[in-house]
Scaffold this motif. Structure first.
Motif, PDB file in Angstrom:
ATOM      1  N   VAL A   1       3.862   9.611   7.278  1.00  0.00           N
ATOM      2  CA  VAL A   1       2.513   8.946   7.002  1.00  0.00           C
ATOM      3  C   VAL A   1       2.582   7.613   7.649  1.00  0.00           C
ATOM      4  O   VAL A   1       3.399   6.675   7.361  1.00  0.00           O
ATOM      5  CB  VAL A   1       2.436   8.402   5.364  1.00  0.00           C
ATOM      6  N   GLY A   2       1.675   7.473   8.553  1.00  0.00           N
ATOM      7  CA  GLY A   2       1.619   6.470   9.342  1.00  0.00           C
ATOM      8  C   GLY A   2       1.031   5.008   8.511  1.00  0.00           C
ATOM      9  O   GLY A   2      -0.046   5.436   7.758  1.00  0.00           O
ATOM     10  N   ILE A   3       1.525   3.897   8.622  1.00  0.00           N
ATOM     11  CA  ILE A   3       1.154   2.843   8.020  1.00  0.00           C
ATOM     12  C   ILE A   3       0.780   1.576   8.710  1.00  0.00           C
ATOM     13  O   ILE A   3       0.498   0.538   8.318  1.00  0.00           O
ATOM     14  CB  ILE A   3       2.189   2.277   6.580  1.00  0.00           C
TER      15      ILE A   3
ATOM     16  N   PRO B   1      -2.369  -8.056  -0.554  1.00  0.00           N
ATOM     17  CA  PRO B   1      -2.289  -7.079  -1.820  1.00  0.00           C
ATOM     18  C   PRO B   1      -3.168  -5.801  -1.208  1.00  0.00           C
ATOM     19  O   PRO B   1      -2.962  -4.838  -1.447  1.00  0.00           O
ATOM     20  CB  PRO B   1      -2.919  -7.713  -2.960  1.00  0.00           C
ATOM     21  N   ALA B   2      -4.329  -6.208  -0.484  1.00  0.00           N
ATOM     22  CA  ALA B   2      -5.274  -5.101  -0.190  1.00  0.00           C
ATOM     23  C   ALA B   2      -4.540  -4.137   0.736  1.00  0.00           C
ATOM     24  O   ALA B   2      -4.797  -2.855   0.450  1.00  0.00           O
ATOM     25  CB  ALA B   2      -6.292  -5.612   0.746  1.00  0.00           C
ATOM     26  N   GLY B   3      -3.651  -4.738   1.700  1.00  0.00           N
ATOM     27  CA  GLY B   3      -2.970  -3.815   2.491  1.00  0.00           C
ATOM     28  C   GLY B   3      -2.113  -3.009   1.860  1.00  0.00           C
ATOM     29  O   GLY B   3      -1.963  -1.755   2.376  1.00  0.00           O
ATOM     30  N   ALA B   4      -1.117  -3.458   1.054  1.00  0.00           N
ATOM     31  CA  ALA B   4      -0.381  -2.810   0.157  1.00  0.00           C
ATOM     32  C   ALA B   4      -1.119  -1.746  -0.677  1.00  0.00           C
ATOM     33  O   ALA B   4      -0.410  -0.466  -0.877  1.00  0.00           O
ATOM     34  CB  ALA B   4       0.637  -3.754  -0.528  1.00  0.00           C
ATOM     35  N   ALA B   5      -2.018  -2.038  -1.307  1.00  0.00           N
ATOM     36  CA  ALA B   5      -2.780  -1.231  -2.100  1.00  0.00           C
ATOM     37  C   ALA B   5      -3.449   0.103  -1.162  1.00  0.00           C
ATOM     38  O   ALA B   5      -3.310   1.253  -1.625  1.00  0.00           O
ATOM     39  CB  ALA B   5      -3.889  -1.603  -2.709  1.00  0.00           C
ATOM     40  N   GLY B   6      -3.684  -0.167   0.110  1.00  0.00           N
ATOM     41  CA  GLY B   6      -4.180   1.033   0.559  1.00  0.00           C
ATOM     42  C   GLY B   6      -3.090   1.992   1.250  1.00  0.00           C
ATOM     43  O   GLY B   6      -3.203   3.058   1.475  1.00  0.00           O
TER      44      GLY B   6
ATOM     45  N   ALA C   1       8.995  -1.855   3.427  1.00  0.00           N
ATOM     46  CA  ALA C   1       7.776  -2.328   4.501  1.00  0.00           C
ATOM     47  C   ALA C   1       7.158  -3.312   4.257  1.00  0.00           C
ATOM     48  O   ALA C   1       6.893  -4.352   4.842  1.00  0.00           O
ATOM     49  CB  ALA C   1       7.018  -1.003   4.635  1.00  0.00           C
ATOM     50  N   VAL C   2       6.789  -3.630   2.833  1.00  0.00           N
ATOM     51  CA  VAL C   2       5.930  -4.654   2.033  1.00  0.00           C
ATOM     52  C   VAL C   2       6.960  -5.968   2.288  1.00  0.00           C
ATOM     53  O   VAL C   2       6.578  -7.139   2.736  1.00  0.00           O
ATOM     54  CB  VAL C   2       5.592  -4.604   0.907  1.00  0.00           C
ATOM     55  N   LYS C   3       8.323  -5.871   2.029  1.00  0.00           N
ATOM     56  CA  LYS C   3       9.126  -7.067   2.134  1.00  0.00           C
ATOM     57  C   LYS C   3       9.276  -7.250   3.658  1.00  0.00           C
ATOM     58  O   LYS C   3       9.349  -8.810   3.655  1.00  0.00           O
ATOM     59  CB  LYS C   3      10.395  -6.548   1.698  1.00  0.00           C
ATOM     60  N   ALA C   4       9.350  -6.574   4.436  1.00  0.00           N
ATOM     61  CA  ALA C   4       9.604  -6.993   5.820  1.00  0.00           C
ATOM     62  C   ALA C   4       8.241  -7.713   6.486  1.00  0.00           C
ATOM     63  O   ALA C   4       8.530  -8.544   7.435  1.00  0.00           O
ATOM     64  CB  ALA C   4       9.903  -5.493   6.721  1.00  0.00           C
ATOM     65  N   ALA C   5       7.357  -7.234   6.223  1.00  0.00           N
ATOM     66  CA  ALA C   5       6.047  -7.655   6.560  1.00  0.00           C
ATOM     67  C   ALA C   5       5.783  -9.092   5.765  1.00  0.00           C
ATOM     68  O   ALA C   5       5.333  -9.843   6.573  1.00  0.00           O
ATOM     69  CB  ALA C   5       4.841  -6.715   6.142  1.00  0.00           C
ATOM     70  N   ARG C   6       6.165  -9.415   4.746  1.00  0.00           N
ATOM     71  CA  ARG C   6       5.823 -10.552   4.163  1.00  0.00           C
ATOM     72  C   ARG C   6       7.092 -11.773   4.575  1.00  0.00           C
ATOM     73  O   ARG C   6       6.560 -12.930   4.539  1.00  0.00           O
ATOM     74  CB  ARG C   6       5.901 -10.498   2.813  1.00  0.00           C
ATOM     75  N   ARG C   7       8.226 -11.050   5.144  1.00  0.00           N
ATOM     76  CA  ARG C   7       9.123 -12.137   5.523  1.00  0.00           C
ATOM     77  C   ARG C   7       8.762 -12.792   6.855  1.00  0.00           C
ATOM     78  O   ARG C   7       9.227 -13.751   7.277  1.00  0.00           O
ATOM     79  CB  ARG C   7      10.457 -11.344   5.833  1.00  0.00           C
ATOM     80  N   MET C   8       7.874 -12.094   7.427  1.00  0.00           N
ATOM     81  CA  MET C   8       7.291 -12.589   8.920  1.00  0.00           C
ATOM     82  C   MET C   8       6.448 -13.808   8.778  1.00  0.00           C
ATOM     83  O   MET C   8       5.673 -14.177   7.925  1.00  0.00           O
ATOM     84  CB  MET C   8       6.719 -11.483   9.998  1.00  0.00           C
TER      85      MET C   8
END
Length: 117
Positions: A50-52, A60-65, A110-117
């Motif tokens: 599944v591509g994200i 939060p909207a991106g994580a919910a999507g 994936a969420v943790k990695a995105a929020r670290r940047m």
């Protein structure tokens, strides 16, 4: 001419990497969903990718999507047929639980990695 090409290509490539958005490389572009289903011996279980990459997981909207997309894939993948027997419904529920268990750690990472940047 060959020497110029040998120097120019790495320089251009390096400039491209520096200009690219930072979280594009930190974010996992896909989630692999595995489902437990009856599989003949000698065959591998079915996995869906599944591509994200199109979600901004820093919000939060991106994580919910992402959650909604993966939920739809799991529902479609594990759904029992219409008017299914009780065992098929039970298998569908087990499939769904297994699929979520395989996807959830990847989603969290994936969420943790995105929020670290």
């Amino acid at each position: 001419m060959r020497t110029l090409r040998a120097v120019a290509l790495p320089v251009i490539g390096g400039a491209f990497l520096m200009l690219s958005p930072g979280n594009a490389f930190a974010q996992t572009p896909e989630i692999v969903v595995s489902a437990r289903m009856p599989v003949p011996e000698g065959h591998e279980a079915v996995k869906l990718v599944v591509g994200i990459e199109d979600f901004d997981l820093t919000t939060p909207a991106g994580a919910a999507g992402m959650e909604k997309r993966i939920g739809a894939v799991i529902k479609r993948f594990c759904a029992p047929p219409p008017r299914a027997q009780r065992w098929a419904v039970k298998d569908g529920k087990a499939c769904s639980e297994y699929a979520w268990a395989s996807a959830r750690p990847q989603m969290d990472q994936a969420v943790k990695a995105a929020r670290r940047m």
